[in-house]
Scaffold this motif. Structure first.
Motif, PDB file in Angstrom:
ATOM      1  N   GLU A 127       0.835  -1.210   0.000  1.00  0.00           N
ATOM      2  CA  GLU A 127       0.000   0.000   0.000  1.00  0.00           C
ATOM      3  C   GLU A 127       0.868   1.258   0.000  1.00  0.00           C
ATOM      4  OE1 GLU A 127      -4.119  -0.853   2.347  1.00  0.00           O
ATOM      5  OE2 GLU A 127      -2.299  -0.932   3.566  1.00  0.00           O
ATOM      6  N   LEU A 131       1.309   4.188  -3.043  1.00  0.00           N
ATOM      7  CA  LEU A 131       1.132   5.628  -2.810  1.00  0.00           C
ATOM      8  C   LEU A 131       2.403   6.409  -3.131  1.00  0.00           C
ATOM      9  CD1 LEU A 131      -1.051   5.471   0.423  1.00  0.00           C
ATOM     10  CD2 LEU A 131      -1.788   6.037  -1.906  1.00  0.00           C
ATOM     11  N   LYS A 134       2.583   6.968  -6.767  1.00  0.00           N
ATOM     12  CA  LYS A 134       1.601   7.946  -7.225  1.00  0.00           C
ATOM     13  C   LYS A 134       1.971   9.366  -6.825  1.00  0.00           C
ATOM     14  CE  LYS A 134      -2.210   4.751  -7.618  1.00  0.00           C
ATOM     15  NZ  LYS A 134      -3.580   4.435  -7.266  1.00  0.00           N
ATOM     16  N   PHE A 136       2.693  10.637  -3.659  1.00  0.00           N
ATOM     17  CA  PHE A 136       2.337  11.123  -2.330  1.00  0.00           C
ATOM     18  C   PHE A 136       3.593  11.251  -1.470  1.00  0.00           C
ATOM     19  CE2 PHE A 136      -1.653   9.337  -3.771  1.00  0.00           C
ATOM     20  CZ  PHE A 136      -2.596  10.222  -3.279  1.00  0.00           C
ATOM     21  N   GLU A 140       1.310  12.755   3.541  1.00  0.00           N
ATOM     22  CA  GLU A 140       0.067  12.413   2.842  1.00  0.00           C
ATOM     23  C   GLU A 140      -0.224  10.916   2.945  1.00  0.00           C
ATOM     24  OE1 GLU A 140      -0.021  15.754  -0.724  1.00  0.00           O
ATOM     25  OE2 GLU A 140       1.314  14.003  -0.935  1.00  0.00           O
ATOM     26  N   ILE A 141       0.807  10.104   2.859  1.00  0.00           N
ATOM     27  CA  ILE A 141       0.632   8.652   2.993  1.00  0.00           C
ATOM     28  C   ILE A 141       0.138   8.318   4.390  1.00  0.00           C
ATOM     29  CG2 ILE A 141       1.835   6.423   3.001  1.00  0.00           C
ATOM     30  CD1 ILE A 141       3.724   7.616   0.839  1.00  0.00           C
ATOM     31  N   LYS A 144      -3.507   9.320   4.624  1.00  0.00           N
ATOM     32  CA  LYS A 144      -4.346   8.457   3.793  1.00  0.00           C
ATOM     33  C   LYS A 144      -4.533   7.066   4.409  1.00  0.00           C
ATOM     34  CE  LYS A 144      -5.154   7.888  -1.087  1.00  0.00           C
ATOM     35  NZ  LYS A 144      -6.329   8.716  -1.184  1.00  0.00           N
ATOM     36  N   LEU A 145      -3.465   6.518   5.009  1.00  0.00           N
ATOM     37  CA  LEU A 145      -3.541   5.177   5.591  1.00  0.00           C
ATOM     38  C   LEU A 145      -3.871   5.200   7.084  1.00  0.00           C
ATOM     39  CD1 LEU A 145      -0.483   3.477   3.820  1.00  0.00           C
ATOM     40  CD2 LEU A 145      -2.913   3.348   3.202  1.00  0.00           C
TER      41      LEU A 145
END
Length: 186
Positions: A127, A131, A134, A136, A140-141, A144-145
């Protein structure tokens, strides 16, 4: 044995075709400048695909399910290159060494010597890897997680150590080659 060489570099394709023909005159070898030319032919009839790394990334949806039959032509790779079960051939090898590698590959039916065994990534590391590819950043990771920034940094450190890849571009190539992300979604 039917072999397809898909490489826009004409000289490399001709040279590889010559080497393969010297290894075994029984090989039926066809060269294609691009994936479109292969697709216009009968693409599933080939025993082996020797393809440029760019072609592999762009047409991953075709080659990933045929990973066992695909040899990726790389330029100047090292042992730290992401292999993940892919067959990889260093196109910068001297002629004698390349011929020896190819002979060994076809006689033993084992991955080329440039392959390495790599450790499995955990689902959470995958995961984080996706990210990262992409674009991030760590914060931000983490958001997001729903994990701490320290945990993200630890996951990235573990990914780097397991794969031996330090750059984001290298991680991105690894993720694409293993089907974790599609090249057009980066």
């Amino acid at each position: 044995m039917e072999i397809a060489i898909i490489n826009p570099d004409t000289l490399s394709a001709i040279g590889l075709k010559k080497l393969l023909g010297e290894i075994s005159p029984e090989f039926v070898i066809r060269t294609f400048a691009d994936y479109g030319s292969l697709a216009d032919d009968t693409p599933d009839m080939y025993t082996w695909y020797f393809i440029s790394s760019q072609t592999y990334v762009l047409y991953n949806s075709f080659f990933l399910p045929r990973k066992e039959k695909t040899v990726i032509l790389m330029h100047g790779i090292s042992f730290n290159t992401p292999s993940a079960g892919n067959h990889i051939l260093n196109m910068f090898l001297p002629e004698k060494m390349m011929k020896a590698e190819l002979t060994k590959f076809f006689s033993d039916s084992i991955p080329l010597s440039m392959l390495q065994d790599e450790a499995e990534l955990s689902p959470r590391e995958i995961e984080v890897l996706v990210l990262v590819t992409k674009g991030f950043i760590n914060k931000e990771i983490a958001d997001k997680l729903n994990i701490s920034l320290t945990t993200v940094i630890t996951h990235r450190k573990n990914i780097t150590e397991k794969l031996g890849i330090k750059s984001v571009s290298g991680l991105t190539m690894y993720a694409v080659m293993n089907g974790y992300v599609e090249a057009d979604r980066i």
